[in-house]
Design a protein around this motif. Structure first.
Motif, mmCIF file in Angstrom:
data_model
loop_
_atom_site.group_PDB
_atom_site.id
_atom_site.type_symbol
_atom_site.label_atom_id
_atom_site.label_comp_id
_atom_site.label_asym_id
_atom_site.label_seq_id
_atom_site.Cartn_x
_atom_site.Cartn_y
_atom_site.Cartn_z
ATOM 1 N N PHE A 33 0.867 -1.184 0.000
ATOM 2 C CA PHE A 33 0.000 0.000 0.000
ATOM 3 C C PHE A 33 0.902 1.233 0.000
ATOM 4 C CE2 PHE A 33 -3.369 2.682 2.173
ATOM 5 C CZ PHE A 33 -4.329 2.529 1.188
ATOM 6 N N LYS A 34 0.697 2.121 -0.959
ATOM 7 C CA LYS A 34 1.621 3.260 -1.082
ATOM 8 C C LYS A 34 1.584 4.172 0.140
ATOM 9 C CE LYS A 34 2.347 3.780 -6.044
ATOM 10 N NZ LYS A 34 1.991 4.573 -7.255
ATOM 11 N N GLU A 35 0.410 4.352 0.708
ATOM 12 C CA GLU A 35 0.300 5.199 1.895
ATOM 13 C C GLU A 35 0.879 4.399 3.069
ATOM 14 O OE1 GLU A 35 -0.480 7.932 4.812
ATOM 15 O OE2 GLU A 35 -0.974 5.820 4.950
ATOM 16 N N GLN A 36 1.970 4.889 3.620
ATOM 17 C CA GLN A 36 2.725 4.116 4.603
ATOM 18 C C GLN A 36 2.751 4.772 5.982
ATOM 19 O OE1 GLN A 36 4.704 1.064 4.652
ATOM 20 N NE2 GLN A 36 3.252 0.523 3.042
ATOM 21 N N GLY A 40 4.932 -0.856 6.512
ATOM 22 C CA GLY A 40 4.768 -2.231 6.067
ATOM 23 C C GLY A 40 3.357 -2.591 5.654
ATOM 24 N N ARG A 41 2.466 -1.598 5.598
ATOM 25 C CA ARG A 41 1.075 -1.897 5.258
ATOM 26 C C ARG A 41 0.953 -2.488 3.852
ATOM 27 N NH1 ARG A 41 -4.229 2.147 5.666
ATOM 28 N NH2 ARG A 41 -5.604 0.761 4.516
ATOM 29 N N CYS A 42 0.202 -3.564 3.758
ATOM 30 C CA CYS A 42 0.041 -4.302 2.493
ATOM 31 C C CYS A 42 -1.421 -4.676 2.272
ATOM 32 C CB CYS A 42 0.839 -5.605 2.534
ATOM 33 S SG CYS A 42 2.630 -5.414 2.492
ATOM 34 N N ILE A 43 -1.681 -5.168 1.079
ATOM 35 C CA ILE A 43 -2.989 -5.718 0.724
ATOM 36 C C ILE A 43 -2.770 -7.106 0.134
ATOM 37 C CG2 ILE A 43 -4.946 -5.502 -0.878
ATOM 38 C CD1 ILE A 43 -4.411 -2.431 -0.817
ATOM 39 N N VAL A 44 -3.607 -8.047 0.528
ATOM 40 C CA VAL A 44 -3.645 -9.346 -0.149
ATOM 41 C C VAL A 44 -4.958 -9.381 -0.921
ATOM 42 C CG1 VAL A 44 -3.699 -11.854 0.125
ATOM 43 C CG2 VAL A 44 -2.252 -10.470 1.633
#
Ligand SMILES: [Zn+2]
Length: 139
Positions: A33-36, A40-44
């Motif tokens: 996720f670009k907004e950090q 380490g924020r991610c999307i599955v």
């Protein structure tokens, strides 16, 4: 089952508005996720354009959650958060995906619900690349 307006389905510009693909997992793709605001924020995101968790078979759902688990493990190892929050929304997107939002004690939104996109912290391309390498190394 693809939707030409969906960033998870088509990648490219629609995805680049909010994320960077890290890699494919078993039945999903892992996206940074670009907004950090939460490091380490991610999307599955599930491989198909299905809206609901109830729209896939038990086997597919188990494989999806195994992917979520694998991604969460990598986030824990790479960034050592105090907690990972999980969010599955998609009122308007309608493509099954889960946000993996690492939370850190006494930092932004600790003890509360994470905002969908606070629009506060964006990194340089080099910093995104470093973060992606760190996640990949721990998958
Ligand atoms: Zn889609």
């Amino acid at each position: 089952m693809k939707d030409n307006n969906c960033g998870y389905c088509v990648g490219g510009e629609p995805l680049a508005k909010f994320g960077i693909k890290i890699c494919d997992l078993t039945v999903s793709q892992l996206i940074l996720f670009k907004e950090q605001s939460h490091k380490g924020r991610c999307i599955v995101a599930y491989k198909d354009h299905v809206s609901e968790i109830v729209d896939i078979s038990d086997e597919e759902r188990n494989a999806f959650f195994a992917d979520v688990n694998r991604a969460a493990k990598a986030i824990h190892k790479a960034f050592n958060p105090d907690k990972v929050n999980y969010g599955a929304y998609g009122d308007t997107g309608c493509h099954l995906h889960m946000h993996l939002c690492p939370k850190y004690k006494d930092e932004f939104e600790w003890g509360g619900v994470f905002e969908m996109n606070p629009q506060k912290v964006f990194l340089t391309d080099e910093e995104y690349a470093e973060m992606i390498e760190k996640i990949k190394a721990n998958l």
